[in-house]
Design an enzyme around this catalytic site. Structure first.
Site, PDB file in Angstrom:
ATOM      1  N   HIS A 100     -31.407   0.807 -85.355  1.00 53.83           N
ATOM      2  CA  HIS A 100     -32.848   0.937 -85.561  1.00 53.83           C
ATOM      3  C   HIS A 100     -33.273   2.308 -85.023  1.00 53.83           C
ATOM      4  O   HIS A 100     -32.642   2.848 -84.108  1.00 53.83           O
ATOM      5  CB  HIS A 100     -33.643  -0.092 -84.745  1.00 53.83           C
ATOM      6  CG  HIS A 100     -33.408  -1.520 -85.060  1.00 53.83           C
ATOM      7  ND1 HIS A 100     -32.360  -2.236 -84.519  1.00 53.83           N
ATOM      8  CD2 HIS A 100     -34.102  -2.405 -85.825  1.00 53.83           C
ATOM      9  CE1 HIS A 100     -32.423  -3.487 -84.937  1.00 53.83           C
ATOM     10  NE2 HIS A 100     -33.470  -3.622 -85.737  1.00 53.83           N
ATOM     11  N   ASP A 103     -33.738   2.392 -81.298  1.00 52.66           N
ATOM     12  CA  ASP A 103     -32.511   2.311 -80.497  1.00 52.66           C
ATOM     13  C   ASP A 103     -32.019   3.691 -80.076  1.00 52.66           C
ATOM     14  O   ASP A 103     -31.336   3.825 -79.055  1.00 52.66           O
ATOM     15  CB  ASP A 103     -31.367   1.656 -81.286  1.00 52.66           C
ATOM     16  CG  ASP A 103     -31.704   0.292 -81.812  1.00 52.66           C
ATOM     17  OD1 ASP A 103     -32.504  -0.415 -81.166  1.00 52.66           O
ATOM     18  OD2 ASP A 103     -31.167  -0.081 -82.873  1.00 52.66           O
TER      19      ASP A 103
END
Length: 434
Positions: A100, A103
């Protein structure tokens, strides 16, 4: 090189008799299974969020992991995290990873800075991918953690949040395209509702459908050749989510004209939360022509929530891969370990061992599934059970009408005698292979 995994060697295949906890006993990347290398069947991917972003918390307690890149509030820590991540990919010889946006970059609170830092990290990833050969299975946007998403992203009642979501997905799809990603995933973490008292269902569904159409349009505009995937989940964090299960997602795609543009990424734990089995969801997606990829994990059957544990149940996994192989295997999809350590598993070696065990479980399941297909016992039983439909009069009945069928029953004196489904015999058959 960092020293995070210091002393941990690259994982090698040692065979089924090995007692080494840091060796593959069943996963041999070059082993041929049904005419294809095992690595090419399984297409393993490491999930960036659980392996490197998660801090070990749960609903009743906070951080238990101490990692040198926490907190990820600056680019130096973000790059250190990336350095460690690619070291794990190398140790495991994992061909793919997934991430993501949140992240891999600091959360700045505004779109311009988020896009800038994501772009910088995309370039950093590109250098590492070029050096290691590791590829991107898929990218995605985290549109559920930050408070701005508390009432949804594309379904949010505030048009400014819809706009922020659209901009975020554009930046993440651009990053995925730049890195040669083979898929792009949308998981509607908060695309749902807590109460119908303040929810306009038809409006939210229409906005979600329009949003996904925009994503598909942009994919074609930039020439992204990967697959757009949506991921079902019935609940948690929202009380009720619009992407409940495979069948619900297919109905949504069909309603908004997307069934030929979007496939489905199926997670084992989400299937369980929806009251299904993993193989049910895979078989349903295959039957509807929308199977794309999987997130491999398992749930704790004593818990009513999504525990995201590493897989260790070979019979479950074997049935999942049986339906994947029957569907023709992956195209752009793969086996992504959407799984995390237990919050008491603190050490770097735990992270390596967890993936080793998961990869071995999947390899055993794949080989069992292939053996069942090559043996043909389940197919033979299926053919026998549905043999009556090969009769010309039975086929003609499907193009007939109720009145004609009723007359045929009267004319021929049809009075069916039930036949055994032989479930226990078939379950025993499966157990021969696992």
């Amino acid at each position: 090189m960092t020293n995070f995994f210091e002393g941990i060697p690259k994982i090698a295949y040692e065979g089924a008799n090995s007692t080494n906890p840091l060796a593959f006993r069943h996963y041999n990347p070059d082993e041929m299974v049904m005419g294809k290398r095992m690595e090419d069947h399984l297409r393993f991917s490491v999930a960036y969020w659980h392996s490197f972003a998660w801090e070990g918390g749960d609903p009743f307690g906070g951080q238990t992991f101490e990692r040198p890149w926490y907190p990820q509030d600056n680019m130096a820590n973000a790059k250190l995290k990336a350095d460690v991540a690619f070291e794990l990919f190398d140790i495991l010889n994992a061909p793919f990873f997934c991430f993501h946006d949140a992240d891999v970059r600091p959360e700045t609170g505004n779109f311009a800075d988020n896009a800038s830092t994501l772009d910088e990290m995309t370039d950093y990833f590109a250098e590492k991918m070029e050096a290691t050969g590791t590829r991107l299975l898929w990218g995605t946007a985290n549109m559920f953690s930050h408070r701005r998403w508390m009432s949804g992203a594309s379904t949010n009642p505030d048009p400014d949040v819809f706009a922020f979501a659209a901009a975020t997905v554009k930046s993440c799809l651009d990053a995925t395209h730049k890195l040669g990603g083979q898929n792009y995933v949308l998981w509607g973490g908060r695309e749902g509702y807590e109460t119908l008292l303040n929810t306009d269902l038809s409006t939210e569904l229409d906005h979600m459908g329009r949003f996904l159409n925009m994503v598909v349009d942009y994919k074609h505009k930039i020439g992204f050749e990967g697959t757009i995937l949506v991921e079902p989940k019935p609940q948690e964090p929202s009380k009720h989510q619009y992407d409940y299960d495979v069948a619900t997602c297919f109905g949504f795609l069909k309603n908004y004209g997307l069934e030929n543009e979007v496939k489905i990424n199926i997670e084992q734990g989400h299937a369980i939360l929806a009251g299904h089995s993993f193989e049910h969801e895979i078989a349903t997606a295959a039957a509807l022509g929308v199977f794309g990829s999987i997130d491999m994990n398992r749930n704790d059957y004593q818990s009513g929530w999504d525990t995201d544990q590493f897989p260790n149940n070979t019979p479950e996994v074997a049935l999942a891969y049986y339906h994947i192989l029957k569907a023709g295997g992956y195209t752009t999809g793969g086996t992504n370990f959407d799984a995390k350590l237990r919050r008491q598993s603190l050490d770097p070696v735990d992270l390596v061992a967890a993936h080793v065990g998961g990869m071995d479980t999947c390899a055993r399941g794949l080989k069992a599934a292939a053996a069942m297909i090559e043996d043909g016992g389940l197919e033979a039983a299926l053919g026998e059970r549905y043999a009556g439909w090969q009769n010309a009069s039975a086929k003609a009945m499907l193009n007939s009408d109720l009145g004609s069928i009723a007359q045929r029953v009267l004319d021929k004196g049809i009075n069916p005698t039930p036949k055994s489904g032989r479930q226990e015999i078939l379950e025993n058959y499966v157990n021969r292979f696992v």
